[in-house]
Write a protein that holds these residues in place. Structure first.
Motif, PDB file in Angstrom:
ATOM      1  N   LEU A  27       0.987  -1.363   0.094  1.00  0.00           N
ATOM      2  CA  LEU A  27      -0.010   0.082   0.064  1.00  0.00           C
ATOM      3  C   LEU A  27       0.771   1.202   0.038  1.00  0.00           C
ATOM      4  CD1 LEU A  27      -2.832  -0.640   2.359  1.00  0.00           C
ATOM      5  CD2 LEU A  27      -2.992   0.175   0.053  1.00  0.00           C
ATOM      6  N   ARG A  74      -5.995  -5.741   2.172  1.00  0.00           N
ATOM      7  CA  ARG A  74      -5.238  -4.756   1.929  1.00  0.00           C
ATOM      8  C   ARG A  74      -4.422  -4.844   0.600  1.00  0.00           C
ATOM      9  NH1 ARG A  74      -3.384  -4.739   7.778  1.00  0.00           N
ATOM     10  NH2 ARG A  74      -4.393  -3.054   8.767  1.00  0.00           N
ATOM     11  N   GLU A  77      -6.529  -3.923  -2.089  1.00  0.00           N
ATOM     12  CA  GLU A  77      -6.663  -2.346  -2.367  1.00  0.00           C
ATOM     13  C   GLU A  77      -5.282  -2.078  -2.960  1.00  0.00           C
ATOM     14  OE1 GLU A  77      -7.437   1.184   0.535  1.00  0.00           O
ATOM     15  OE2 GLU A  77      -6.753  -0.647   1.496  1.00  0.00           O
ATOM     16  N   ALA A  78      -3.998  -2.465  -2.608  1.00  0.00           N
ATOM     17  CA  ALA A  78      -2.888  -1.876  -2.856  1.00  0.00           C
ATOM     18  C   ALA A  78      -2.758  -2.495  -4.607  1.00  0.00           C
ATOM     19  CB  ALA A  78      -1.657  -2.932  -2.504  1.00  0.00           C
TER      20      ALA A  78
END
Length: 205
Positions: A27, A74, A77-78
């Motif tokens: 991220l 995550r 999302e990254a």
């Protein structure tokens, strides 16, 4: 690499890999535009920590048998942010978003973890895992995440999710099978992340 150990009287990096650390680093790299670091960490996750499209929460000589759903979220999302910035990562983001939903979401709620080898998922839902913003990033690649994001927002906005009026912090977890909250002893790191998730989701009591 996460963790440290003492060798010959000196503190040196350990050889334990955690999906939490790798996802956060991905991220950070995507947010700051560091594609070299992003690709390097993503290769570690993809080639050394993954099984069946999920990420082992810990690798220390051998893989753990389960994932941590928040860490995989995550990572999705990254990948989504990296795809938006550089392209090239959309296929991998879509594949991971689909697998994570299939394996970790039950009755609309994202559970804490799933087995890497089987089809079982936890009954528990840790409230600091309810990252609505990340779920909304995943829904670009799999629209079923819209339902999960709404379920997370509902869970965070329930008055009974708070320990008390005198201590307006979240319980640690919710048992989706028993429909009860537990965890009256506050761990400030988790409590603050849960509050941050609620703020990002614009939760209003």
């Amino acid at each position: 690499v996460s963790g440290y150990r003492v060798m010959d009287g000196q503190v040196v990096p350990g050889q334990t890999l955690l999906s939490e650390s790798q996802g956060l680093l991905m991220l950070w790299a995507a947010q700051t535009g560091d594609q070299e670091t992003f690709d390097r960490v993503w290769r570690v996750v993809r080639d050394g920590m993954s099984a069946g499209g999920l990420t082992a929460w810990r690798v220390d000589g051998k893989m753990s048998e389960v994932n941590a759903a928040l860490d995989d979220l995550r990572i999705v999302e990254a990948l989504a942010l990296a795809d938006e910035r550089w392209g090239l990562y959309g296929h991998e983001a879509a594949a991971r978003a689909k697998i994570l939903y299939d394996r970790c979401v039950r009755d609309g709620l994202m559970r804490d973890f799933a087995s890497l080898k089987g089809k079982t998922a936890a009954d528990t839902v840790t409230l600091c895992y309810m990252d609505v913003a990340a779920m909304e990033a995943a829904e670009v690649y799999d629209p079923r995440w819209t339902e999960a994001a709404q379920a997370a927002r509902t869970l965070l906005s329930a008055p009974e999710s708070l320990i008390s009026e005198a201590l307006p912090l979240y319980h640690t977890r919710y048992d989706a099978k028993k429909k009860t909250y537990s965890g009256d002893v506050v761990q400030m790191n988790e409590a603050c992340v849960a509050v941050l998730n609620a703020v990002r989701a614009e939760v209003v009591f």
